[in-house]
Design a protein around this motif. Structure first.
Motif, mmCIF file in Angstrom:
data_model
loop_
_atom_site.group_PDB
_atom_site.id
_atom_site.type_symbol
_atom_site.label_atom_id
_atom_site.label_comp_id
_atom_site.label_asym_id
_atom_site.label_seq_id
_atom_site.Cartn_x
_atom_site.Cartn_y
_atom_site.Cartn_z
ATOM 1 N N ASP A 105 69.330 53.450 26.337
ATOM 2 C CA ASP A 105 70.287 52.819 25.430
ATOM 3 C C ASP A 105 69.819 51.461 24.897
ATOM 4 N N PRO A 106 69.095 50.656 25.682
ATOM 5 C CA PRO A 106 68.679 49.349 25.151
ATOM 6 C C PRO A 106 67.666 49.424 24.010
ATOM 7 N N LEU A 107 67.060 50.594 23.802
ATOM 8 C CA LEU A 107 65.999 50.713 22.803
ATOM 9 C C LEU A 107 66.558 50.902 21.399
ATOM 10 N N THR A 108 65.857 50.323 20.427
ATOM 11 C CA THR A 108 66.177 50.588 19.034
ATOM 12 C C THR A 108 65.628 51.969 18.661
ATOM 13 N N GLU A 109 66.019 52.455 17.493
ATOM 14 C CA GLU A 109 65.535 53.759 17.049
ATOM 15 C C GLU A 109 64.016 53.749 16.906
ATOM 16 N N ARG A 110 63.469 52.659 16.378
ATOM 17 C CA ARG A 110 62.012 52.555 16.224
ATOM 18 C C ARG A 110 61.323 52.533 17.578
ATOM 19 N N GLU A 111 61.913 51.842 18.540
ATOM 20 C CA GLU A 111 61.317 51.799 19.877
ATOM 21 C C GLU A 111 61.335 53.171 20.534
ATOM 22 N N ARG A 112 62.366 53.949 20.268
ATOM 23 C CA ARG A 112 62.404 55.321 20.780
ATOM 24 C C ARG A 112 61.281 56.153 20.166
ATOM 25 N N GLU A 113 61.035 55.949 18.881
ATOM 26 C CA GLU A 113 59.947 56.657 18.214
ATOM 27 C C GLU A 113 58.610 56.309 18.867
ATOM 28 N N VAL A 114 58.422 55.028 19.139
ATOM 29 C CA VAL A 114 57.174 54.583 19.758
ATOM 30 C C VAL A 114 57.048 55.148 21.164
ATOM 31 N N LEU A 115 58.137 55.124 21.927
ATOM 32 C CA LEU A 115 58.110 55.673 23.282
ATOM 33 C C LEU A 115 57.779 57.154 23.254
ATOM 34 N N LEU A 116 58.335 57.890 22.319
ATOM 35 C CA LEU A 116 58.052 59.316 22.198
ATOM 36 C C LEU A 116 56.571 59.543 21.894
ATOM 37 N N ALA A 117 56.001 58.697 21.047
ATOM 38 C CA ALA A 117 54.584 58.812 20.719
ATOM 39 C C ALA A 117 53.708 58.477 21.921
ATOM 40 N N VAL A 118 54.104 57.456 22.673
ATOM 41 C CA VAL A 118 53.374 57.098 23.893
ATOM 42 C C VAL A 118 53.405 58.269 24.868
ATOM 43 N N LEU B 271 63.137 48.175 29.564
ATOM 44 C CA LEU B 271 63.395 49.229 30.541
ATOM 45 C C LEU B 271 62.934 48.854 31.949
ATOM 46 N N GLY B 272 62.372 47.662 32.087
ATOM 47 C CA GLY B 272 61.941 47.214 33.405
ATOM 48 C C GLY B 272 60.778 48.023 33.952
ATOM 49 N N LEU B 273 59.846 48.376 33.077
ATOM 50 C CA LEU B 273 58.712 49.211 33.468
ATOM 51 C C LEU B 273 57.439 48.371 33.586
ATOM 52 N N ARG B 274 56.539 48.846 34.426
ATOM 53 C CA ARG B 274 55.311 48.113 34.681
ATOM 54 C C ARG B 274 54.243 48.383 33.622
ATOM 55 N N ASP B 275 54.135 49.645 33.186
ATOM 56 C CA ASP B 275 53.051 49.992 32.279
ATOM 57 C C ASP B 275 53.361 51.271 31.517
ATOM 58 N N ARG B 276 52.378 51.739 30.734
ATOM 59 C CA ARG B 276 52.589 52.900 29.873
ATOM 60 C C ARG B 276 52.814 54.174 30.678
ATOM 61 N N VAL B 277 52.193 54.285 31.836
ATOM 62 C CA VAL B 277 52.395 55.478 32.657
ATOM 63 C C VAL B 277 53.863 55.604 33.052
ATOM 64 N N GLN B 278 54.451 54.503 33.491
ATOM 65 C CA GLN B 278 55.868 54.551 33.853
ATOM 66 C C GLN B 278 56.727 54.885 32.636
ATOM 67 N N ALA B 279 56.301 54.426 31.462
ATOM 68 C CA ALA B 279 57.033 54.743 30.238
ATOM 69 C C ALA B 279 56.970 56.239 29.950
ATOM 70 N N VAL B 280 55.795 56.842 30.144
ATOM 71 C CA VAL B 280 55.648 58.281 29.932
ATOM 72 C C VAL B 280 56.541 59.058 30.894
ATOM 73 N N ILE B 281 56.508 58.670 32.157
ATOM 74 C CA ILE B 281 57.326 59.344 33.163
ATOM 75 C C ILE B 281 58.812 59.265 32.797
ATOM 76 N N LEU B 282 59.250 58.069 32.398
ATOM 77 C CA LEU B 282 60.664 57.896 32.056
ATOM 78 C C LEU B 282 61.039 58.737 30.835
ATOM 79 N N ALA B 283 60.133 58.847 29.876
ATOM 80 C CA ALA B 283 60.413 59.653 28.687
ATOM 81 C C ALA B 283 60.674 61.106 29.066
#
Length: 223
Positions: A156-169, A200-212
């Motif tokens: 929820d804290p993410l903007t629409e653009r940030e969601r797009e970036v997270l999906l790409a990551v 999102l309180g994440l350490r790095d891109r790997v944690q971002a991928v897992i959360l996605a």
């Protein structure tokens, strides 16, 4: 500055091979070696290497638990997991434990070296195509105790653009590839990634991928 690497593997011949490859690099040094997980944790604490090249399967304390302990210690040391994808479903657990990335054991020397450099520099996604395959195979086996709606609410804290970036990551794209897809500068992508991790309180891109994957942002049709 030279990248100090700790080699953690229970096979002496493999450690010797890795040492020969690393010693030939002007920007790397082998800080030490460990033959099991307990020794890896102890030597990481004593030597404070930049990167631990960590085998998953070792006698006694395995590479997953060793990774968890190293990360939990608050050390700046990052862990690069070595795995055999076809046999080793513990690689994903290693990422969840805090590893900065992973490589297949049969990776070419150049891939190994670039992976170490990437992890040392803080880039967690070492082999994006392999990351996608591994996540596709094992993400659905990772219950976290939360209902789907609760998991999704984490975004929820993410903007629409940030969601797009997270999906790409999560799709394994590099910053340059994301920039080309979204028609923005690479610097802008880096800013978005940094904000995503902070929000999102994440350490790095790997944690971002897992959360996605855990939140359902990545759907089966997108894998």
């Amino acid at each position: 500055m030279s990248i100090a690497v700790l080699l953690a593997d229970d096979q002496p011949l493999l450690r010797m091979g890795f040492r020969m490859i690393l010693d030939a690099q002007p920007d790397m040094t082998v800080a030490g070696e460990a033959a099991d997980g307990d020794e890896a944790v102890e030597r990481a604490a004593a030597l404070a290497p930049d990167v631990v090249l960590m085998d998953v399967r070792m006698p006694g304390t395995d590479g997953i638990e060793a990774t968890r302990r190293i990360v939990a210690s608050g050390s700046r040391t990052r862990v690069l997991i070595l795995t055999t994808f076809d046999l080793d479903e513990y690689a994903f657990a290693g990422l969840r434990a805090g590893a900065g990335g992973f490589l297949l054991k049969d990776a070419p020397p150049d891939d190994l070296l670039s992976g170490i450099r990437a992890v040392a520099a803080g880039d967690a996604v070492v082999a994006p195509s392999v990351t996608r395959r591994l996540l596709d195979a094992y993400a659905h086996r990772l219950p976290d105790g939360h209902a789907p709606a609760t998991r999704a609410a984490r975004l929820d804290p993410l903007t629409e653009r940030e969601r797009e970036v997270l999906l790409a990551v999560a799709g394994g794209l590099s910053n340059a590839e994301i920039a080309a897809r979204l028609v923005v500068s690479e610097a802008t992508v880096k800013t978005h990634v940094g904000r995503i991790l902070t929000k999102l309180g994440l350490r790095d891109r790997v944690q971002a991928v897992i959360l996605a994957y855990e939140t359902g942002l990545v759907q089966a049709s997108q894998r």
